[in-house]
Design a protein around this motif. Sequence first.
Motif: not given
Length: 151
Positions: A131-148
């Motif tokens: 659902l919209h509000h759900q986020t997993r730790d590895d999602d956040e890791d992927a976002w940071v990795h993309h930016l970095v």
Amino acid sequence: MIAQGPHSVHQSMAQDWHSALSVLVDDRLIDSGRIGFLGLSMGARYGLAACAQLGTRLAAAVIGKFGLASTDEAMTAMGATDLNRSSAAAIVAPVLQHVQWDDEVFTRDGQLELFEHFASPEKVLRARAGLHHQTRDDDEDAWVHHLVSHL
């Protein structure tokens, strides 16, 4: 926001973000050639215009949990869908778009349509069940990795 008008609100927020960036660049707190953006849900909705206006100064973006169609009447009223389409079409920096496959706020088709509009030759779609509000730790890791990796 609805009373002020969606286009006006989007442009005002983009202007505010660009003003803040100018101060940070002028004070040498950030490198103007290494600007990244991470916006989810409303951050994505209101960040697209700011990203588009950055042009080639934008080095990478993560856009998520947002699409061009919504099941929520208030979200639809705040839409500015044409502005978000044209903003996405102006973004040439690498983009990672995160889609919540079972999002109850933004339709899957609307999220996939947004992905189609990004002009970036280097765009990645990351889709996760939930659902919209759900986020997993590895999602956040992927976002940071993309930016970095692009900054």
